[in-house]
Design a protein around this motif. Structure first.
Motif, PDB file in Angstrom:
ATOM      1  N   LEU A 251       0.832  -1.205   0.000  1.00  0.00           N
ATOM      2  CA  LEU A 251       0.000   0.000   0.000  1.00  0.00           C
ATOM      3  C   LEU A 251       0.864   1.252   0.000  1.00  0.00           C
ATOM      4  O   LEU A 251       0.595   2.209  -0.736  1.00  0.00           O
ATOM      5  CB  LEU A 251      -0.932   0.004   1.216  1.00  0.00           C
ATOM      6  N   LEU A 252       1.909   1.246   0.804  1.00  0.00           N
ATOM      7  CA  LEU A 252       2.801   2.389   0.887  1.00  0.00           C
ATOM      8  C   LEU A 252       3.434   2.687  -0.471  1.00  0.00           C
ATOM      9  O   LEU A 252       3.452   3.831  -0.940  1.00  0.00           O
ATOM     10  CB  LEU A 252       3.887   2.119   1.932  1.00  0.00           C
ATOM     11  N   GLY A 253       3.945   1.646  -1.123  1.00  0.00           N
ATOM     12  CA  GLY A 253       4.530   1.835  -2.447  1.00  0.00           C
ATOM     13  C   GLY A 253       3.498   2.237  -3.474  1.00  0.00           C
ATOM     14  O   GLY A 253       3.766   3.057  -4.361  1.00  0.00           O
TER      15      GLY A 253
ATOM     16  N   ALA B 177     -10.020   8.716   2.647  1.00  0.00           N
ATOM     17  CA  ALA B 177      -9.197   9.461   1.702  1.00  0.00           C
ATOM     18  C   ALA B 177      -9.708   9.354   0.272  1.00  0.00           C
ATOM     19  O   ALA B 177      -9.645  10.313  -0.495  1.00  0.00           O
ATOM     20  CB  ALA B 177      -7.750   8.975   1.778  1.00  0.00           C
ATOM     21  N   VAL B 178     -10.241   8.191  -0.105  1.00  0.00           N
ATOM     22  CA  VAL B 178     -10.613   7.978  -1.515  1.00  0.00           C
ATOM     23  C   VAL B 178     -12.110   8.035  -1.763  1.00  0.00           C
ATOM     24  O   VAL B 178     -12.551   7.883  -2.910  1.00  0.00           O
ATOM     25  CB  VAL B 178     -10.066   6.625  -2.021  1.00  0.00           C
TER      26      VAL B 178
ATOM     27  N   ASP C  62      -2.794  15.689  -1.620  1.00  0.00           N
ATOM     28  CA  ASP C  62      -1.476  15.515  -1.023  1.00  0.00           C
ATOM     29  C   ASP C  62      -1.564  15.291   0.476  1.00  0.00           C
ATOM     30  O   ASP C  62      -0.807  14.491   1.043  1.00  0.00           O
ATOM     31  CB  ASP C  62      -0.599  16.738  -1.314  1.00  0.00           C
ATOM     32  N   GLU C  63      -2.494  15.982   1.148  1.00  0.00           N
ATOM     33  CA  GLU C  63      -2.651  15.825   2.590  1.00  0.00           C
ATOM     34  C   GLU C  63      -3.076  14.398   2.929  1.00  0.00           C
ATOM     35  O   GLU C  63      -2.538  13.780   3.868  1.00  0.00           O
ATOM     36  CB  GLU C  63      -3.686  16.819   3.107  1.00  0.00           C
ATOM     37  N   GLU C  64      -4.036  13.854   2.150  1.00  0.00           N
ATOM     38  CA  GLU C  64      -4.498  12.479   2.381  1.00  0.00           C
ATOM     39  C   GLU C  64      -3.382  11.488   2.090  1.00  0.00           C
ATOM     40  O   GLU C  64      -3.210  10.495   2.807  1.00  0.00           O
ATOM     41  CB  GLU C  64      -5.712  12.194   1.499  1.00  0.00           C
ATOM     42  N   ARG C  65      -2.639  11.746   1.040  1.00  0.00           N
ATOM     43  CA  ARG C  65      -1.511  10.880   0.692  1.00  0.00           C
ATOM     44  C   ARG C  65      -0.489  10.841   1.825  1.00  0.00           C
ATOM     45  O   ARG C  65      -0.013   9.774   2.217  1.00  0.00           O
ATOM     46  CB  ARG C  65      -0.865  11.385  -0.594  1.00  0.00           C
ATOM     47  N   GLN C  66      -0.159  12.009   2.369  1.00  0.00           N
ATOM     48  CA  GLN C  66       0.812  12.076   3.450  1.00  0.00           C
ATOM     49  C   GLN C  66       0.300  11.372   4.702  1.00  0.00           C
ATOM     50  O   GLN C  66       1.069  10.729   5.435  1.00  0.00           O
ATOM     51  CB  GLN C  66       1.158  13.540   3.767  1.00  0.00           C
ATOM     52  N   ASP C  67      -1.019  11.477   4.970  1.00  0.00           N
ATOM     53  CA  ASP C  67      -1.602  10.794   6.136  1.00  0.00           C
ATOM     54  C   ASP C  67      -1.451   9.281   6.013  1.00  0.00           C
ATOM     55  O   ASP C  67      -1.105   8.597   6.986  1.00  0.00           O
ATOM     56  CB  ASP C  67      -3.087  11.149   6.266  1.00  0.00           C
ATOM     57  N   ILE C  68      -1.723   8.754   4.798  1.00  0.00           N
ATOM     58  CA  ILE C  68      -1.618   7.308   4.586  1.00  0.00           C
ATOM     59  C   ILE C  68      -0.174   6.852   4.711  1.00  0.00           C
ATOM     60  O   ILE C  68       0.127   5.845   5.367  1.00  0.00           O
ATOM     61  CB  ILE C  68      -2.190   6.917   3.210  1.00  0.00           C
ATOM     62  N   ILE C  69       0.741   7.595   4.101  1.00  0.00           N
ATOM     63  CA  ILE C  69       2.158   7.234   4.161  1.00  0.00           C
ATOM     64  C   ILE C  69       2.651   7.270   5.608  1.00  0.00           C
ATOM     65  O   ILE C  69       3.366   6.363   6.064  1.00  0.00           O
ATOM     66  CB  ILE C  69       2.990   8.172   3.272  1.00  0.00           C
ATOM     67  N   TRP C  70       2.263   8.300   6.357  1.00  0.00           N
ATOM     68  CA  TRP C  70       2.680   8.409   7.756  1.00  0.00           C
ATOM     69  C   TRP C  70       2.194   7.212   8.558  1.00  0.00           C
ATOM     70  O   TRP C  70       2.954   6.617   9.331  1.00  0.00           O
ATOM     71  CB  TRP C  70       2.121   9.706   8.350  1.00  0.00           C
ATOM     72  N   LEU C  71       0.918   6.847   8.370  1.00  0.00           N
ATOM     73  CA  LEU C  71       0.363   5.728   9.117  1.00  0.00           C
ATOM     74  C   LEU C  71       1.018   4.417   8.721  1.00  0.00           C
ATOM     75  O   LEU C  71       1.316   3.570   9.580  1.00  0.00           O
ATOM     76  CB  LEU C  71      -1.153   5.653   8.902  1.00  0.00           C
ATOM     77  N   CYS C  72       1.252   4.229   7.421  1.00  0.00           N
ATOM     78  CA  CYS C  72       1.940   3.013   6.958  1.00  0.00           C
ATOM     79  C   CYS C  72       3.320   2.901   7.594  1.00  0.00           C
ATOM     80  O   CYS C  72       3.732   1.821   8.037  1.00  0.00           O
ATOM     81  CB  CYS C  72       2.064   3.014   5.439  1.00  0.00           C
ATOM     82  N   GLU C  73       4.028   4.009   7.639  1.00  0.00           N
ATOM     83  CA  GLU C  73       5.369   4.003   8.222  1.00  0.00           C
ATOM     84  C   GLU C  73       5.306   3.619   9.698  1.00  0.00           C
ATOM     85  O   GLU C  73       6.162   2.892  10.208  1.00  0.00           O
ATOM     86  CB  GLU C  73       6.016   5.384   8.070  1.00  0.00           C
ATOM     87  N   LYS C  74       4.266   4.099  10.407  1.00  0.00           N
ATOM     88  CA  LYS C  74       4.131   3.789  11.821  1.00  0.00           C
ATOM     89  C   LYS C  74       3.773   2.318  12.048  1.00  0.00           C
ATOM     90  O   LYS C  74       4.175   1.704  13.029  1.00  0.00           O
ATOM     91  CB  LYS C  74       3.045   4.668  12.447  1.00  0.00           C
ATOM     92  N   LEU C  75       2.999   1.752  11.106  1.00  0.00           N
ATOM     93  CA  LEU C  75       2.506   0.392  11.284  1.00  0.00           C
ATOM     94  C   LEU C  75       3.456  -0.673  10.743  1.00  0.00           C
ATOM     95  O   LEU C  75       3.319  -1.847  11.066  1.00  0.00           O
ATOM     96  CB  LEU C  75       1.140   0.234  10.605  1.00  0.00           C
ATOM     97  N   LYS C  76       4.390  -0.263   9.883  1.00  0.00           N
ATOM     98  CA  LYS C  76       5.291  -1.246   9.282  1.00  0.00           C
ATOM     99  C   LYS C  76       6.099  -1.971  10.357  1.00  0.00           C
ATOM    100  O   LYS C  76       6.652  -1.361  11.255  1.00  0.00           O
ATOM    101  CB  LYS C  76       6.261  -0.570   8.310  1.00  0.00           C
TER     102      LYS C  76
END
Length: 297
Positions: A24-26, A71-72, A79-93
């Motif tokens: 998802l992150l990629g 988000a979708v 961009d704000e929604e994209r950054q939120d998803i990336i941030w959460l993915c990074e935290k959950l990885k």
């Protein structure tokens, strides 16, 4: 989705959950890499949601899914929604089950899948992907980093993506769009018979001492025995066949730049198979081999 697949998803392993998050992150990065998100890409993104619906109540998807759905839901991923998803993915990885290299390779697969999601590959997307790969240079020697880097370098050399080059890129990138197919995510197939700009590593770091070399194709400078002598002169080893013991497969310079497997035969095919299986075997061009030799003299 088949019912048996739904059952399997209910008992999916932690490693599979980690892989899905990396994908998802990629995917988010790949779709937005050119700064533009179209309807086809949003549809592709929605596929990820539908393929993970059975996991909605499991950690970490019970935290992730609401963010993605919100988000979708308006058909736009800003961009704000994209950054939120990336941030959460990074935290959950999780790195407990996968080291950083494995996680980032899964992420690269999904980045490429996101880029090809709408069936078009632009110069902006390739340059964005090139920047991403430069930031993740620790993935060099891992499949498919070198192959993608080689393709991008060749295509962008004249700053124009020709119709043939776009077809070549699309053929290769399309192997990375399956999100849940383990075979595709971990070892995507390369289409035999397709002509690629090149599969040799770009600016490879070549060591000789204790490393084993194999050669394929015709050299425009030396005989095979002379090449073997050069390797052995600097403490390297040589072999006539490709195996897990090989560090470098050197591709002869007497060949069409847009070569296919047929030009060099089974050695290149075997090297690709080993790379897809996780072996850090480098496919290098003869010119880079000679540059490395010159640096030692």
């Amino acid at each position: 989705m088949a019912s048996n697949q739904l059952v399997l998803n209910r008992f999916v392993s932690t490693s599979q959950l980690d892989k899905s998050i990396n994908s998802l992150l990629g995917l988010v990065e790949g779709i937005a890499i050119d700064g533009v998100i179209n309807e086809t890409e949003i549809d592709f993104f929605m596929r990820w949601l539908s393929e993970h619906v059975e996991l909605a109540n499991r950690h970490p998807f019970n935290e992730l899914m609401p963010v993605v759905q919100t988000a979708v839901q308006d058909g736009i991923l800003d961009d704000e929604e994209r950054q939120d998803i990336i941030w959460l993915c990074e935290k959950l990885k999780s790195t407990q089950y996968y080291d950083q290299v494995t996680a980032d390779i899964q992420r690269l697969h999904a980045v490429v899948g996101g880029i090809i999601a709408d069936g078009l590959i632009s110069e902006e997307e390739l340059r964005g992907l090139s920047d991403w790969m430069e930031d993740h240079s620790h993935l060099k020697t891992c499949w498919p980093f070198d192959e993608i880097e080689s393709l991008i370098t060749g295509v962008l050399a004249d700053k124009v993506i020709s119709p043939d080059e776009h077809r070549q890129l699309k053929d290769f990138f399309s192997e990375f769009i399956a999100l849940l197919d383990d075979r595709t995510i971990t070892s995507p197939l390369i289409q035999e018979g397709s002509a690629f700009v090149g599969l040799c590593a770009v600016c490879p770091e070549i060591e000789f001492d204790g490393k084993m070399f194999c050669f394929t194709g015709a050299s425009n400078r030396y005989s095979r025995q002379e090449l073997f002598h050069v390797v052995e002169q600097f403490g390297g080893l040589t072999s006539n066949s490709v195996s897990k013991k090989i560090s470098y497969l050197v591709v002869g310079a007497d060949g069409n730049p847009c070569w296919t497997y047929a030009c060099y035969g089974r050695k290149v095919e075997r090297a690709i198979e080993l790379r897809k299986a996780g072996e850090r075997l480098l496919i290098i061009h003869e010119n880079d081999f000679h540059d490395a030799v010159a640096d030692l003299k």
